[in-house]
Design an enzyme around this catalytic site. Structure first.
Site, mmCIF file in Angstrom:
data_model
loop_
_atom_site.group_PDB
_atom_site.id
_atom_site.type_symbol
_atom_site.label_atom_id
_atom_site.label_comp_id
_atom_site.label_asym_id
_atom_site.label_seq_id
_atom_site.Cartn_x
_atom_site.Cartn_y
_atom_site.Cartn_z
ATOM 1 N N GLY B 15 3.816 21.324 -25.986
ATOM 2 C CA GLY B 15 4.613 20.794 -27.093
ATOM 3 C C GLY B 15 3.868 19.698 -27.829
ATOM 4 O O GLY B 15 3.265 18.836 -27.197
ATOM 5 N N THR B 143 2.164 13.638 -23.866
ATOM 6 C CA THR B 143 3.451 14.291 -23.628
ATOM 7 C C THR B 143 4.602 13.360 -23.955
ATOM 8 O O THR B 143 4.629 12.208 -23.523
ATOM 9 C CB THR B 143 3.623 14.809 -22.186
ATOM 10 N N ASP B 145 7.331 13.640 -22.762
ATOM 11 C CA ASP B 145 8.122 13.505 -21.535
ATOM 12 C C ASP B 145 7.727 12.307 -20.683
ATOM 13 O O ASP B 145 8.450 11.926 -19.767
ATOM 14 C CB ASP B 145 8.007 14.783 -20.696
ATOM 15 N N MET B 191 15.689 15.022 -25.821
ATOM 16 C CA MET B 191 14.873 15.854 -24.943
ATOM 17 C C MET B 191 14.709 15.232 -23.554
ATOM 18 O O MET B 191 15.001 14.058 -23.356
ATOM 19 C CB MET B 191 13.509 16.069 -25.586
ATOM 20 N N ARG B 193 14.036 17.547 -19.920
ATOM 21 C CA ARG B 193 14.711 18.503 -19.039
ATOM 22 C C ARG B 193 14.683 18.038 -17.577
ATOM 23 O O ARG B 193 15.635 18.258 -16.836
ATOM 24 C CB ARG B 193 14.060 19.886 -19.187
ATOM 25 N N GLU B 248 19.039 16.435 -22.405
ATOM 26 C CA GLU B 248 19.295 17.880 -22.349
ATOM 27 C C GLU B 248 19.307 18.396 -20.907
ATOM 28 O O GLU B 248 19.888 19.429 -20.613
ATOM 29 C CB GLU B 248 18.250 18.648 -23.162
ATOM 30 N N LEU B 299 13.183 17.167 -34.441
ATOM 31 C CA LEU B 299 13.089 16.002 -35.328
ATOM 32 C C LEU B 299 12.575 14.792 -34.561
ATOM 33 O O LEU B 299 11.817 13.994 -35.085
ATOM 34 C CB LEU B 299 14.454 15.654 -35.947
ATOM 35 N N GLN B 300 13.001 14.658 -33.304
ATOM 36 C CA GLN B 300 12.625 13.475 -32.534
ATOM 37 C C GLN B 300 11.146 13.409 -32.205
ATOM 38 O O GLN B 300 10.537 12.357 -32.252
ATOM 39 C CB GLN B 300 13.472 13.355 -31.265
ATOM 40 N N ARG B 301 10.556 14.559 -31.872
ATOM 41 C CA ARG B 301 9.151 14.472 -31.454
ATOM 42 C C ARG B 301 8.180 14.622 -32.625
ATOM 43 O O ARG B 301 6.977 14.428 -32.478
ATOM 44 C CB ARG B 301 8.850 15.490 -30.350
#
Lengths: 421, 421
Positions: B15, B143, B145, B191, B193, B248, B299-301
């Site tokens: 991503g 990332t 994340d 986001m 997970r 999420e 939109l966020q990333r």
């Protein structure tokens, strides 16, 4: 002997925006310098504040905090969705308003809102005539929907337009770079239940062939599933991906909203909202493309961090002009934005009668939408482009925008009676 | 005689983020000044570009455009989610890589991605040993994340963190001003997970009691419906409204994601995604409050317009350091961000072995989440705050950010064979 000053009532009405507080700033700063106006009392939660005699004394706020409203989104005094009925239908509300105004020496009424609110303002402006109370009433335009008549555009719209155009451009860049092996279709839902102005603004991000958004779904154009899916498929095959902006008000020919298309949750309840997932699922089911969707909801109309500088300037100017109108003895009018006939965009302040503004919705002209119904025309672009010009950044601290929170001190109540809304 | 230069291969993986192109900029600008490295070839759509012999010749791009990558979101060369298997499992892929590298004089491999990608980089770094091909391999962290080990944080995270904190603050201001007569609960899905880093960042917007967000739902904390609804109700009763950030990945105790809670559409298909509407409906059903929800998704990333200046600097520095490591003859390492032990936040570049990074996920420490599971602790705030510091605004034209689109010219193929992915 100095002329007696009378106080002013200012209220924010309906859905708030990224710049309605800039208008409040224009009202308060200008009123503070006025020879006729005493204090500005803001309605706590809009017109309800007047009915409940909950008046915020803005004179208690520092100069710095009032200036800070210029870069603070939302409604600093609270807003509401309360529409006054006609005088015939609910005389009690008007009598109460007069009672409160009288008690607090209020003879100026500034009402900051959209179509419904201008209707209310219009009714209040007639109080001198209909109920013998001397009031000067000025409406001030505000609405992200951009659907007020006469004014070239509405404060609040330029900033949501900028947010939508910037966001779809950014998200589309993301999708494009992943499309070969991952998400091929991206759907972004935006506001606009009746008019497609906000969705249209997404079209500004498309500056040359192939740019996103590739498809815009407008409330003005009846949704044709087959035609839409064909266009999605063609776009993916040609450009490798497809970015879509969909208005929440997109509907089938019979008027059924796509978002009301019968989706139910595990308990059999109707699934509320979300035209974006609806459209995305449709694409998945029929074309099989991997998708992502976004619903920006309040984020779009609160996004002061990416506000249009043009919008902020106009919002402030409308507040300032409203007070100047009142100072000049005008009544039952609303300042407007007038686009000047210049090569480079320029504008000035105009004036409209509230009677001509109340309850009139300005729809998007069909000539602003391309013939196939999926994009905006050059004429539309010429209209929209100037409204998102300029970046008006708020100040930051600790990496976050420093929005002002007012003290919002209430004026001491003078009436003994309570009023039930 | 000058030392022979070898070319470098650079690929973006997984991503994309708002700042991965800033890393590309760091790689290319530094490599252009290197005495050892010839051209930088970027993989078209990541590692797939190497396997397909689709190599983008970055030397064809102007200095200005490469500099422009620093403020352009997404992956300028395309990215992909292709994970190389082990050499034992899929030797053909590694043989193909060597074949392509050999044909194009490539002896440097820069791989810009998250955990999976660092695993791939690690495997490639062993090619000298396992397959006799002399390659210098440097991983570069990326990332949203924020789950890579050893490095203090990951480029890409700071900007999505800033977006989430800014957005929930703005939307909450909006809700607060309307709550008396309208929406009382706002739910924003973000986001994450497996790890709640992004959701936690929303907590930065809460700087004093009563500030939003009032509730954060983390993937790390098993969702307890009853406890959650009680907290929502208490919050609305106390502050008039409730703003919620939900990851999420939020799941029930048994591991079922809330977003998979059995919602079906009109055709009986499982409704995909959307934990925000799920949570919102739950509140409506049980407490009856009017709600709104947003899903910011890509939109966020992709939100380069509100990127963290700290994040941009670090992303660039990681790219630069990677080339410097290669120049210094290092192999099988990844530059890291090392937080210095200073009162005012400062950082420097460190180094980690790919073997230690590959396939290790850094979870949020339990001590970063408040005891009730709905907020972040002061320790967490101390960690997160510096990462969103500073605003790095892109240039604008016509009211829109001017993101760079490269020419992306492919190097002429030298191999006759095609490779099937």
């Amino acid at each position: 002997m100095a002329k007696k000053k009378y106080n002013a009532f200012y209220a924010q009405s309906g859905g708030v925006t990224a710049v309605i507080n800039a208008t409040a700033c224009g009202v308060i700063e200008t009123a503070r310098a006025s020879k006729n106006i005493g204090k500005v009392y803001a309605g706590k939660n809009g017109i309800i504040g007047a009915l409940r005699e909950e008046l915020i004394d803005t004179s208690k706020e520092s100069k710095k905090d009032i200036a800070g409203l210029k870069f603070t989104p939302s409604g600093a005094f609270g807003s509401c969705r309360h529409k006054l009925k006609s005088i015939e239908e609910n005389k009690a509300e008007y009598e109460r308003l007069i009672e409160v105004f009288k008690a607090h020496d209020i003879r100026y009424f500034f009402y900051n809102g959209g179509g419904d609110s201008q209707d209310t303002a219009h009714k209040v402006s007639q109080l001198s005539e209909t109920m013998g109370y001397p009031i000067t009433c000025i409406g001030i335009p505000k609405t992200v929907d951009n659907d007020l008549p006469i004014t070239d555009n509405c404060p609040g719209f330029g900033s949501v337009a900028k947010y939508v155009a910037v966001s779809i451009r950014e998200a589309a860049f993301d999708v494009k770079s992943m499309a070969e092996t991952s998400t091929k279709v991206f759907v972004m839902e935006v506001m606009g239940r009746h008019a497609g102005w906000i969705a249209a603004a997404g079209g500004l991000a498309c500056e040359k062939e192939g740019d996103a958004p590739h498809i815009i779904l407008f409330p003005e154009i009846a949704f044709n599933k087959e035609k839409f899916l064909k266009k999605v498929d063609r776009t993916v095959k040609k450009f490798g991906y497809c970015a879509i902006v969909v208005s929440e008000g997109t509907a089938y020919k019979d008027g059924t909203f796509l978002a009301d298309a019968g989706t139910v949750d595990a308990f059999g309840h109707k699934q509320l909202g979300g035209v974006a997932p609806e459209v995305a699922n449709m694409i998945k089911d029929e074309l099989g493309y991997k998708y992502h969707w976004a619903v920006s909801d309040y984020l779009q109309r609160a996004a002061r961090h990416i506000a249009s500088a043009t919008d902020v300037d106009q919002a402030y100017a409308m507040g300032k002009a409203a007070v100047e109108f009142a100072d000049a003895g005008k009544n039952a009018v609303m300042p407007t934005i007038v686009r000047k006939n210049t090569k480079k965009y320029s504008w000035t302040v105009g004036e409209a009668k509230l009677a001509d503004v109340a309850n009139v919705e300005k729809m998007m002209p069909r000539s602003y939408i391309t013939r196939d119904g999926f994009g905006i025309t050059e004429e539309c672009r010429q209209y929209l482009q100037p409204l998102i010009q300029g970046e008006s950044y708020p100040p930051y601290k600790n990496g976050l925008p420093q929005y002002v929170e007012l003290k919002n001190e209430l004026v001491k109540k003078k009436l003994k009676t309570k009023f039930k809304i």
